[in-house]
Design a protein around this motif. Structure first.
Motif, PDB file in Angstrom:
ATOM      1  N   ALA A  82       0.873  -1.168   0.000  1.00 24.97           N
ATOM      2  CA  ALA A  82       0.000   0.000   0.000  1.00 24.97           C
ATOM      3  C   ALA A  82       0.912   1.221   0.000  1.00 24.97           C
ATOM      4  O   ALA A  82       2.136   1.100   0.122  1.00 24.97           O
ATOM      5  CB  ALA A  82      -0.899   0.003   1.223  1.00 24.97           C
ATOM      6  N   LYS A  83       0.305   2.374  -0.111  1.00 23.15           N
ATOM      7  CA  LYS A  83       1.089   3.605  -0.139  1.00 23.15           C
ATOM      8  C   LYS A  83       1.905   3.731   1.148  1.00 23.15           C
ATOM      9  O   LYS A  83       1.362   3.807   2.246  1.00 23.15           O
ATOM     10  CB  LYS A  83       0.144   4.796  -0.286  1.00 23.15           C
ATOM     11  CG  LYS A  83       0.843   6.096  -0.528  1.00 23.15           C
ATOM     12  CD  LYS A  83      -0.159   7.198  -0.786  1.00 23.15           C
ATOM     13  CE  LYS A  83       0.578   8.498  -1.067  1.00 23.15           C
ATOM     14  NZ  LYS A  83      -0.368   9.585  -1.322  1.00 23.15           N
ATOM     15  N   GLY A  84       3.218   3.664   1.019  1.00 21.92           N
ATOM     16  CA  GLY A  84       4.112   3.869   2.145  1.00 21.92           C
ATOM     17  C   GLY A  84       4.436   2.657   2.993  1.00 21.92           C
ATOM     18  O   GLY A  84       5.198   2.768   3.942  1.00 21.92           O
ATOM     19  N   VAL A  85       3.866   1.487   2.660  1.00 17.85           N
ATOM     20  CA  VAL A  85       4.126   0.321   3.497  1.00 17.85           C
ATOM     21  C   VAL A  85       4.130  -0.975   2.682  1.00 17.85           C
ATOM     22  O   VAL A  85       3.339  -1.134   1.755  1.00 17.85           O
ATOM     23  CB  VAL A  85       3.109   0.236   4.670  1.00 17.85           C
ATOM     24  CG1 VAL A  85       1.706   0.016   4.174  1.00 17.85           C
ATOM     25  CG2 VAL A  85       3.500  -0.822   5.677  1.00 17.85           C
ATOM     26  N   HIS A  86       5.049  -1.860   3.029  1.00 12.02           N
ATOM     27  CA  HIS A  86       5.144  -3.202   2.448  1.00 12.02           C
ATOM     28  C   HIS A  86       5.048  -4.172   3.622  1.00 12.02           C
ATOM     29  O   HIS A  86       5.790  -4.053   4.604  1.00 12.02           O
ATOM     30  CB  HIS A  86       6.483  -3.380   1.723  1.00 12.02           C
ATOM     31  CG  HIS A  86       6.737  -4.760   1.235  1.00 12.02           C
ATOM     32  ND1 HIS A  86       6.125  -5.277   0.122  1.00 12.02           N
ATOM     33  CD2 HIS A  86       7.533  -5.747   1.719  1.00 12.02           C
ATOM     34  CE1 HIS A  86       6.549  -6.521  -0.061  1.00 12.02           C
ATOM     35  NE2 HIS A  86       7.406  -6.832   0.886  1.00 12.02           N
ATOM     36  N   THR A  87       4.112  -5.107   3.531  1.00 13.81           N
ATOM     37  CA  THR A  87       3.879  -6.060   4.610  1.00 13.81           C
ATOM     38  C   THR A  87       4.064  -7.476   4.096  1.00 13.81           C
ATOM     39  O   THR A  87       3.603  -7.798   3.000  1.00 13.81           O
ATOM     40  CB  THR A  87       2.434  -5.925   5.156  1.00 13.81           C
ATOM     41  OG1 THR A  87       2.202  -4.570   5.493  1.00 13.81           O
ATOM     42  CG2 THR A  87       2.224  -6.817   6.357  1.00 13.81           C
ATOM     43  N   ILE A  88       4.717  -8.289   4.886  1.00 14.56           N
ATOM     44  CA  ILE A  88       4.797  -9.723   4.603  1.00 14.56           C
ATOM     45  C   ILE A  88       4.067 -10.428   5.735  1.00 14.56           C
ATOM     46  O   ILE A  88       4.338 -10.180   6.913  1.00 14.56           O
ATOM     47  CB  ILE A  88       6.247 -10.210   4.505  1.00 14.56           C
ATOM     48  CG1 ILE A  88       6.940  -9.534   3.327  1.00 14.56           C
ATOM     49  CG2 ILE A  88       6.295 -11.739   4.373  1.00 14.56           C
ATOM     50  CD1 ILE A  88       8.422  -9.824   3.214  1.00 14.56           C
ATOM     51  N   SER A 105      -0.278 -16.175  12.892  1.00 14.58           N
ATOM     52  CA  SER A 105      -0.019 -15.159  11.879  1.00 14.58           C
ATOM     53  C   SER A 105       1.209 -14.350  12.272  1.00 14.58           C
ATOM     54  O   SER A 105       1.232 -13.734  13.334  1.00 14.58           O
ATOM     55  CB  SER A 105      -1.242 -14.238  11.744  1.00 14.58           C
ATOM     56  OG  SER A 105      -0.984 -13.214  10.814  1.00 14.58           O
ATOM     57  N   GLU A 106       2.215 -14.363  11.411  1.00 16.46           N
ATOM     58  CA  GLU A 106       3.439 -13.587  11.628  1.00 16.46           C
ATOM     59  C   GLU A 106       3.450 -12.440  10.629  1.00 16.46           C
ATOM     60  O   GLU A 106       3.328 -12.672   9.421  1.00 16.46           O
ATOM     61  CB  GLU A 106       4.671 -14.460  11.424  1.00 16.46           C
ATOM     62  CG  GLU A 106       4.764 -15.616  12.383  1.00 16.46           C
ATOM     63  CD  GLU A 106       5.934 -16.543  12.103  1.00 16.46           C
ATOM     64  OE1 GLU A 106       6.668 -16.326  11.104  1.00 16.46           O
ATOM     65  OE2 GLU A 106       6.117 -17.498  12.870  1.00 16.46           O
ATOM     66  N   SER A 107       3.579 -11.218  11.132  1.00 16.63           N
ATOM     67  CA  SER A 107       3.555 -10.035  10.268  1.00 16.63           C
ATOM     68  C   SER A 107       4.847  -9.254  10.381  1.00 16.63           C
ATOM     69  O   SER A 107       5.406  -9.108  11.472  1.00 16.63           O
ATOM     70  CB  SER A 107       2.388  -9.120  10.656  1.00 16.63           C
ATOM     71  OG  SER A 107       1.155  -9.781  10.482  1.00 16.63           O
ATOM     72  N   GLU A 108       5.300  -8.748   9.241  1.00 17.40           N
ATOM     73  CA  GLU A 108       6.463  -7.866   9.197  1.00 17.40           C
ATOM     74  C   GLU A 108       6.104  -6.668   8.334  1.00 17.40           C
ATOM     75  O   GLU A 108       5.696  -6.822   7.180  1.00 17.40           O
ATOM     76  CB  GLU A 108       7.670  -8.594   8.599  1.00 17.40           C
ATOM     77  CG  GLU A 108       8.883  -7.708   8.481  1.00 17.40           C
ATOM     78  CD  GLU A 108      10.084  -8.403   7.862  1.00 17.40           C
ATOM     79  OE1 GLU A 108      11.119  -7.743   7.700  1.00 17.40           O
ATOM     80  OE2 GLU A 108       9.984  -9.600   7.526  1.00 17.40           O
ATOM     81  N   PHE A 109       6.245  -5.483   8.912  1.00 19.97           N
ATOM     82  CA  PHE A 109       5.941  -4.240   8.210  1.00 19.97           C
ATOM     83  C   PHE A 109       7.230  -3.507   7.893  1.00 19.97           C
ATOM     84  O   PHE A 109       8.093  -3.346   8.759  1.00 19.97           O
ATOM     85  CB  PHE A 109       5.059  -3.333   9.078  1.00 19.97           C
ATOM     86  CG  PHE A 109       3.664  -3.850   9.267  1.00 19.97           C
ATOM     87  CD1 PHE A 109       2.628  -3.384   8.475  1.00 19.97           C
ATOM     88  CD2 PHE A 109       3.386  -4.803  10.225  1.00 19.97           C
ATOM     89  CE1 PHE A 109       1.341  -3.850   8.652  1.00 19.97           C
ATOM     90  CE2 PHE A 109       2.098  -5.282  10.409  1.00 19.97           C
ATOM     91  CZ  PHE A 109       1.068  -4.801   9.618  1.00 19.97           C
ATOM     92  N   LYS A 110       7.329  -3.036   6.646  1.00 14.57           N
ATOM     93  CA  LYS A 110       8.444  -2.193   6.228  1.00 14.57           C
ATOM     94  C   LYS A 110       7.839  -0.900   5.704  1.00 14.57           C
ATOM     95  O   LYS A 110       7.045  -0.916   4.752  1.00 14.57           O
ATOM     96  CB  LYS A 110       9.279  -2.885   5.144  1.00 14.57           C
ATOM     97  CG  LYS A 110       9.947  -4.147   5.634  1.00 14.57           C
ATOM     98  CD  LYS A 110      10.735  -4.824   4.538  1.00 14.57           C
ATOM     99  CE  LYS A 110      11.373  -6.101   5.075  1.00 14.57           C
ATOM    100  NZ  LYS A 110      12.094  -6.831   4.054  1.00 14.57           N
ATOM    101  N   PHE A 111       8.210   0.202   6.351  1.00 15.46           N
ATOM    102  CA  PHE A 111       7.632   1.485   6.001  1.00 15.46           C
ATOM    103  C   PHE A 111       8.528   2.206   4.997  1.00 15.46           C
ATOM    104  O   PHE A 111       9.721   2.334   5.204  1.00 15.46           O
ATOM    105  CB  PHE A 111       7.423   2.309   7.264  1.00 15.46           C
ATOM    106  CG  PHE A 111       6.538   1.603   8.253  1.00 15.46           C
ATOM    107  CD1 PHE A 111       5.200   1.410   7.996  1.00 15.46           C
ATOM    108  CD2 PHE A 111       7.064   1.101   9.436  1.00 15.46           C
ATOM    109  CE1 PHE A 111       4.377   0.742   8.898  1.00 15.46           C
ATOM    110  CE2 PHE A 111       6.260   0.438  10.355  1.00 15.46           C
ATOM    111  CZ  PHE A 111       4.911   0.267  10.075  1.00 15.46           C
ATOM    112  N   ASN A 112       7.908   2.682   3.907  1.00 18.73           N
ATOM    113  CA  ASN A 112       8.648   3.291   2.807  1.00 18.73           C
ATOM    114  C   ASN A 112       8.580   4.815   2.799  1.00 18.73           C
ATOM    115  O   ASN A 112       9.308   5.445   2.055  1.00 18.73           O
ATOM    116  CB  ASN A 112       8.113   2.783   1.462  1.00 18.73           C
ATOM    117  CG  ASN A 112       8.128   1.279   1.374  1.00 18.73           C
ATOM    118  OD1 ASN A 112       9.001   0.634   1.931  1.00 18.73           O
ATOM    119  ND2 ASN A 112       7.160   0.710   0.681  1.00 18.73           N
TER     120      ASN A 112
END
Length: 152
Positions: A82-88, A105-112
């Motif tokens: 999404a705008k500004g974020v990549h999630t795995i 559920s394992e989540s990892e957020f990378k903010f762009n």
């Protein structure tokens, strides 16, 4: 930012996966989902992409889901952009017994973007709370046919 959450669902694993793997059911447990459409690849297969449209209050949001690994009934991994974020998100499904399933559920957020980095830093609990709510809403839908879907 990374975190893991899990929930116990009072259904056999094959029933959980059957409900989870049906895109028509997403609106019943993903509050705010307005529409979805397949973009490329074969739906459900590795590499397939889908656009998810959400309305969160007055804010519209579009996510692009890319399937990384579909190994149902045991695991399902996807990325969401999404705008500004990549999630795995990595999802694992364990049979507790013949009538109960554990969804991890394992989540990892990378903010762009700078703004998303600030939001992620100031409000990490909000992300985890939202993820937990989706799992609770799925549990309620799967076990009791309770839907969060409301036409606007």
């Amino acid at each position: 930012m990374r975190y893991s959450i899990d929930i116990r669902i009072d259904l056999p694993k094959n029933e959980v996966i059957k409900k989870l793997d049906n895109p028509e059911n997403m609106k019943h447990w993903q509050k705010g989902l307005v529409d979805y459409k397949f973009l490329s690849g074969t739906p459900g297969e590795n590499g397939a992409t889908m656009e998810l449209q959400y309305k969160m209050g007055k804010r519209d949001m579009i996510l692009i889901e890319t399937i990384i690994k579909n190994n149902f009934p045991d695991e399902f991994h996807a990325s969401y952009d999404a705008k500004g974020v990549h999630t795995i998100q990595k999802n694992f499904f364990e049979e507790i017994d013949a009538s109960h399933t554990k969804w991890i559920s394992e989540s990892e957020f990378k903010f762009n973007s700078f703004m998303m980095k600030i939001i992620g830093f100031l409000m990490p609990r909000a992300f985890k709370k939202q993820s937990k709510q989706y799992l609770l809403d799925f549990k309620n839908f799967a076990e009791n046919n309770i839907s969060v879907y409301h036409k606007e």
